[in-house]
Design a protein around this motif. Structure first.
Motif: not given
Length: 394
Positions: A308-335
């Motif tokens: 669970p600690d690893a899942r939490r780190a990936l969710r909060n530190d990676a995905y959460g950071s990208l979500s907060r940063a905006g700028g189309g980063l998540l869409d760019t990664l998907d593409a």
């Protein structure tokens, strides 16, 4: 000389009686010599100096018994060991082996100066030789006493270290951890990190001794314990825990050696231990992992293994950071991932210039510390995207 009844007279019989009569005076003279020649002895508390007097008296009595037996090897160890049986345990802890040898030497020096007065006519040389031989046996006996004490202390330290490591793994309170660490003389030099690897097998004391020897060469403080087939080592004072763990790796068995994240002190080391253990369990999923490997570099494998600690780190530190940063980063990664890492294809999918994709990928690396252009980091980012969408951060 044979007696009338046929039994042999004790060797140095006349001298023996003189030594017995002078036993108290010899012991007192020996202690006086110690006070005169050994400054550290004068600094001892009165009760410990009295204990030394008891040992000196026991030494003279044992010399008499040894002479009575003819100074033969049979029973020599038992007779010489009786000398130190008179010493309380606190004395052995207060006086080092080197100091004990100095006390023995002072006593023997006094006995040698009294040879002329103690020996019967014609037995002076025989008594002097006997004293020299007995002093050697006493020195060996002292070495045995300290060796047994060291073995007992080593066994106790091994058990106490295992209990401390177990407390860290269970997440016990900081008070429990601190009290056990204090009993081991832990100085809590920051940073602190936990290393987990496979045990090479064999006696636990021998296994840990190899770890301590490597730690001395690396100039770090360690506490270790063998738990099943694993060695768990707490390192203190390693500026670069991963590099230092590489210097200890030779003490581990075959397989992964995983280093938990550095924390400021021992009472926070549970976090590092938990990460290192989770990484050790998941490391087999990355056959090409370096040795040693940081637990944080195994986040994707740890998440797949249910940590669970690893899942939490990936969710909060990676995905959460990208979500907060905006700028189309998540869409760019998907593409970018959908295009199998081809920039131009991702740019066409997003209707932007390839340089825009390059810029956004660089921003992803800045925000998360993971570069989409690196195979391992890309794997972690894909895991983070999946986990974040399944369980969005709050």
């Amino acid at each position: 000389m044979a007696r009338k009844n046929g039994s042999a007279a004790p060797p140095l019989a006349a001298t023996l009686r003189r030594v017995e009569r002078s036993a108290g005076a010899l012991a007192s003279a020996s202690v006086a010599r110690m006070e005169e020649t050994l400054p550290w002895f004068r600094a001892l508390p009165a009760d410990q100096r009295s204990s030394v007097m008891l040992v000196a008296q026991a030494g003279i009595r044992s010399l008499v018994e040894w002479l009575r037996s003819g100074g033969t090897a049979a029973g020599t160890q038992e007779i010489s060991d009786e000398v130190f049986a008179a010493a309380p345990r606190t004395l052995a802890r207060a006086i080092t082996l080197t100091q004990t040898i100095q006390l023995i030497k002072a006593t023997i020096d006094v006995a040698e100066t009294e040879v002329q007065a103690l020996a019967a006519a014609g037995e002076e040389d025989a008594l002097a030789q006997a004293i020299l031989k007995f002093s050697r046996e006493i020195a060996f006996s002292a070495a045995r006493v300290y060796a047994r004490a060291a073995e007992a202390r080593g066994a106790w330290d091994t058990r106490l270290q295992a209990l401390l490591v177990d407390a860290l793994l269970r997440g016990d309170t900081s008070d429990v951890v601190a009290s056990r660490a204090a009993a081991l003389g832990w100085t809590d030099a920051p940073p602190v990190a936990v290393v987990v690897g496979r045990s090479p097998g064999g006696d636990h004391t021998v296994v840990l001794h190899s770890v301590y020897r490597a730690a001395r060469r690396a100039r770090v403080e360690v506490i270790g314990g063998v738990h099943g087939d694993r060695i768990v080592v707490v390192m203190g004072g390693a500026a670069d825990p991963l590099s230092t763990a590489g210097q200890l790796a030779g003490a581990f068995g075959e397989g992964p050696v995983v280093v938990g994240p550095a924390v400021p002190s021992l009472d926070q080391a549970t976090e590092s231990a938990r990460a290192a253990l989770a990484g050790f369990r998941a490391a087999s999923a990355w056959p090409g992992a370096p040795t040693p490997v940081a637990a944080d570099d195994l986040l994707p494998e740890r998440a797949l293994a249910g940590d669970p600690d690893a899942r939490r780190a990936l969710r909060n530190d990676a995905y959460g950071s990208l979500s907060r940063a905006g700028g189309g980063l998540l869409d760019t990664l998907d593409a970018f991932f959908a295009a199998a890492g081809v920039l131009e294809s991702a740019a066409r999918e997003l209707f932007v210039h390839p340089n825009t994709v390059r810029y956004r990928l660089k921003r992803v690396a800045e925000v998360t510390g993971l570069s989409p252009l690196d195979g391992r980091d890309a794997f972690a980012l894909r895991m983070a995207l999946a986990i974040g969408r399944l369980d969005p951060p709050g």
